[in-house]
Motif scaffolding. Sequence first.
Motif, PDB file in Angstrom:
ATOM      1  N   UNK A   1       0.951  -1.256  -0.009  1.00 13.26           N
ATOM      2  CA  UNK A   1      -0.097  -0.086  -0.051  1.00 13.26           C
ATOM      3  C   UNK A   1       0.830   1.184   0.138  1.00 13.26           C
ATOM      4  N   UNK A   2       1.990   1.311   0.707  1.00 14.73           N
ATOM      5  CA  UNK A   2       2.846   2.258   0.751  1.00 14.73           C
ATOM      6  C   UNK A   2       3.678   2.631  -0.494  1.00 14.73           C
ATOM      7  N   UNK A   3       3.910   1.543  -1.055  1.00 15.80           N
ATOM      8  CA  UNK A   3       4.349   1.544  -2.345  1.00 15.80           C
ATOM      9  C   UNK A   3       3.576   2.145  -3.595  1.00 15.80           C
ATOM     10  N   UNK A   4       2.151   1.484  -3.465  1.00 12.78           N
ATOM     11  CA  UNK A   4       1.135   2.116  -4.301  1.00 12.78           C
ATOM     12  C   UNK A   4       0.803   3.855  -3.974  1.00 12.78           C
ATOM     13  N   UNK A   5       0.700   4.036  -2.959  1.00 11.69           N
ATOM     14  CA  UNK A   5       0.565   5.402  -2.843  1.00 11.69           C
ATOM     15  C   UNK A   5       1.865   6.496  -3.310  1.00 11.69           C
ATOM     16  N   UNK A   6       2.975   5.767  -2.994  1.00  5.26           N
ATOM     17  CA  UNK A   6       4.299   6.656  -3.744  1.00  5.26           C
ATOM     18  C   UNK A   6       4.208   6.720  -4.984  1.00  5.26           C
ATOM     19  N   UNK A   7       3.868   5.305  -5.831  1.00  6.50           N
ATOM     20  CA  UNK A   7       3.976   5.336  -7.125  1.00  6.50           C
ATOM     21  C   UNK A   7       2.782   6.264  -7.763  1.00  6.50           C
ATOM     22  N   UNK A   8       1.554   6.305  -7.249  1.00  5.17           N
ATOM     23  CA  UNK A   8       0.462   7.289  -7.710  1.00  5.17           C
ATOM     24  C   UNK A   8       1.074   8.920  -7.506  1.00  5.17           C
ATOM     25  N   UNK A   9       1.572   9.210  -6.397  1.00  4.46           N
ATOM     26  CA  UNK A   9       1.860  10.401  -6.214  1.00  4.46           C
ATOM     27  C   UNK A   9       2.911  11.035  -6.826  1.00  4.46           C
ATOM     28  N   UNK A  10       4.098  10.093  -7.113  1.00  2.00           N
ATOM     29  CA  UNK A  10       5.242  10.624  -7.734  1.00  2.00           C
ATOM     30  C   UNK A  10       5.054  10.524  -9.237  1.00  2.00           C
ATOM     31  N   UNK A  11       4.134   9.733  -9.580  1.00  2.00           N
ATOM     32  CA  UNK A  11       4.071   9.688 -11.236  1.00  2.00           C
ATOM     33  C   UNK A  11       3.202  10.656 -11.458  1.00  2.00           C
ATOM     34  N   UNK A  12       2.367  11.019 -10.783  1.00  2.00           N
ATOM     35  CA  UNK A  12       1.528  12.039 -11.347  1.00  2.00           C
ATOM     36  C   UNK A  12       1.912  13.460 -11.194  1.00  2.00           C
ATOM     37  N   UNK A  13       2.831  13.600  -9.931  1.00  2.00           N
ATOM     38  CA  UNK A  13       3.843  14.960  -9.880  1.00  2.00           C
ATOM     39  C   UNK A  13       4.580  14.934 -11.072  1.00  2.00           C
ATOM     40  N   UNK A  14       5.433  14.032 -11.407  1.00  2.00           N
ATOM     41  CA  UNK A  14       6.227  13.984 -12.670  1.00  2.00           C
ATOM     42  C   UNK A  14       5.607  14.169 -13.981  1.00  2.00           C
ATOM     43  N   UNK A  15       4.499  13.545 -14.243  1.00  2.21           N
ATOM     44  CA  UNK A  15       3.754  13.790 -15.499  1.00  2.21           C
ATOM     45  C   UNK A  15       3.221  15.217 -15.406  1.00  2.21           C
ATOM     46  N   UNK A  16       2.606  15.844 -14.133  1.00  2.00           N
ATOM     47  CA  UNK A  16       2.180  17.105 -14.259  1.00  2.00           C
ATOM     48  C   UNK A  16       3.208  18.387 -14.476  1.00  2.00           C
ATOM     49  N   UNK A  17       4.523  17.976 -13.915  1.00  2.04           N
ATOM     50  CA  UNK A  17       5.677  18.758 -14.184  1.00  2.04           C
ATOM     51  C   UNK A  17       6.153  18.864 -15.446  1.00  2.04           C
ATOM     52  N   UNK A  18       6.140  17.854 -16.257  1.00  2.00           N
ATOM     53  CA  UNK A  18       6.629  17.765 -17.291  1.00  2.00           C
ATOM     54  C   UNK A  18       5.662  18.436 -18.461  1.00  2.00           C
ATOM     55  N   UNK A  19       4.319  18.219 -18.150  1.00  2.00           N
ATOM     56  CA  UNK A  19       3.418  18.436 -18.913  1.00  2.00           C
ATOM     57  C   UNK A  19       3.182  20.081 -19.119  1.00  2.00           C
TER      58      UNK A  19
ATOM     59  N   UNK B   1       7.456  22.762  -6.315  1.00  2.39           N
ATOM     60  CA  UNK B   1       8.698  22.892  -6.749  1.00  2.39           C
ATOM     61  C   UNK B   1       9.161  22.170  -7.772  1.00  2.39           C
ATOM     62  N   UNK B   2       8.239  21.475  -8.345  1.00  2.00           N
ATOM     63  CA  UNK B   2       8.706  20.531  -9.487  1.00  2.00           C
ATOM     64  C   UNK B   2       8.547  21.155 -10.737  1.00  2.00           C
ATOM     65  N   UNK B   3       7.219  21.865 -10.796  1.00  2.00           N
ATOM     66  CA  UNK B   3       7.276  22.890 -12.226  1.00  2.00           C
ATOM     67  C   UNK B   3       8.301  23.895 -12.638  1.00  2.00           C
ATOM     68  N   UNK B   4       8.566  24.902 -11.736  1.00  2.00           N
ATOM     69  CA  UNK B   4       9.690  25.676 -12.046  1.00  2.00           C
ATOM     70  C   UNK B   4      11.038  25.029 -12.284  1.00  2.00           C
ATOM     71  N   UNK B   5      11.334  24.100 -11.442  1.00  2.00           N
ATOM     72  CA  UNK B   5      12.586  23.278 -11.803  1.00  2.00           C
ATOM     73  C   UNK B   5      12.376  22.688 -13.209  1.00  2.00           C
ATOM     74  N   UNK B   6      11.477  22.091 -13.665  1.00  2.00           N
ATOM     75  CA  UNK B   6      11.134  21.515 -14.793  1.00  2.00           C
ATOM     76  C   UNK B   6      11.493  22.713 -15.897  1.00  2.00           C
ATOM     77  N   UNK B   7      10.898  23.851 -15.769  1.00  3.89           N
ATOM     78  CA  UNK B   7      10.813  24.894 -16.959  1.00  3.89           C
ATOM     79  C   UNK B   7      12.201  25.265 -16.857  1.00  3.89           C
ATOM     80  N   UNK B   8      13.047  25.348 -15.754  1.00  2.33           N
ATOM     81  CA  UNK B   8      14.118  26.076 -16.024  1.00  2.33           C
ATOM     82  C   UNK B   8      15.186  25.063 -16.893  1.00  2.33           C
TER      83      UNK B   8
END
Length: 280
Positions: free
Chosen positions: A72-90, A152-159
């Motif tokens: 369950x901990x891994x599942x929660x981390x995967x959902x949050x991390x993948x969504x954050x990464x995809x949102x930041x890149x998009x 934090x992820x979006x400004x870093x990705x933009x730069x």
Amino acid sequence: MKRSRPANKIGLTVVYLFLIAVSLWVLFPMWRVLSVALRPGDRLLSTTLELFPSDATLQNFKAVIQDHDLLLWLWNSLIISLTTAFLGVSIAALSSYALSRWTFRGRNAMLIAIFCTQLLPQTAMMIASYLMILKLNLVNTYMGIIIAYSIKAVPFSIWILKGYYNTIPREIEEAASIDGAGQVRILYRIFLPLAAPALSIVFLLNFMSGWNEYLFARIILQKSELATWPLGLTRLSGQFLTSWGDFSAASLIIAVPVVVLFLFSSRYLLSGLTLGAVEG
């Protein structure tokens, strides 16, 4: 030229020996974690340096999966991390294109503001981020923690992406425009495929940032069913007793998704980091 060959061989030998020594130094902690994870419960504090315990067992791996909510901990981390990464890149993929290719009023001020956000420590934005999420009633939700990470992820990705976009020749877009391609088609069919190395590395870095983060998760995710793996591992360590076997086994299992992601994106790792940092 003949006299330089022995010197070159000696130099290469020294370099290889140094690299081997560094590799062993890096791999030693990982080997010790694996050794502890394979030991039975009555031998966790053994100081032996044998490569694998003679009575190795997978009991710690079974215990951490069956007796704890590791999956369950891994599942929660995967959902949050993948969504954050995809949102930041998009968001950054489009924003960086505008900052790299267009000239408009406030562009330089915006770049300076984005750069300044990278100078602030994460804890400096903690109170403001938490108050915003609290006002939005997103405490104890996936969306709340994803927004906190994206700040934090979006400004870093933009730069990073803006620097990489500057290395792509404008002549490619001009040629496509002459052939009749519109701005949107040029962006999605030509420009973004050329920027695949940078997009991949930014996705990886955003994923790692969310995957390993503890402080924001500790504040925002207060329900046990939403706990990420950094929060979950703290439950394996008590005030007077720490389950080192379970702790080591969980650490190895947690490393698997990251290793797989690195293997898939390794060919983009060097080029994405290097080219993205050439121009600002």
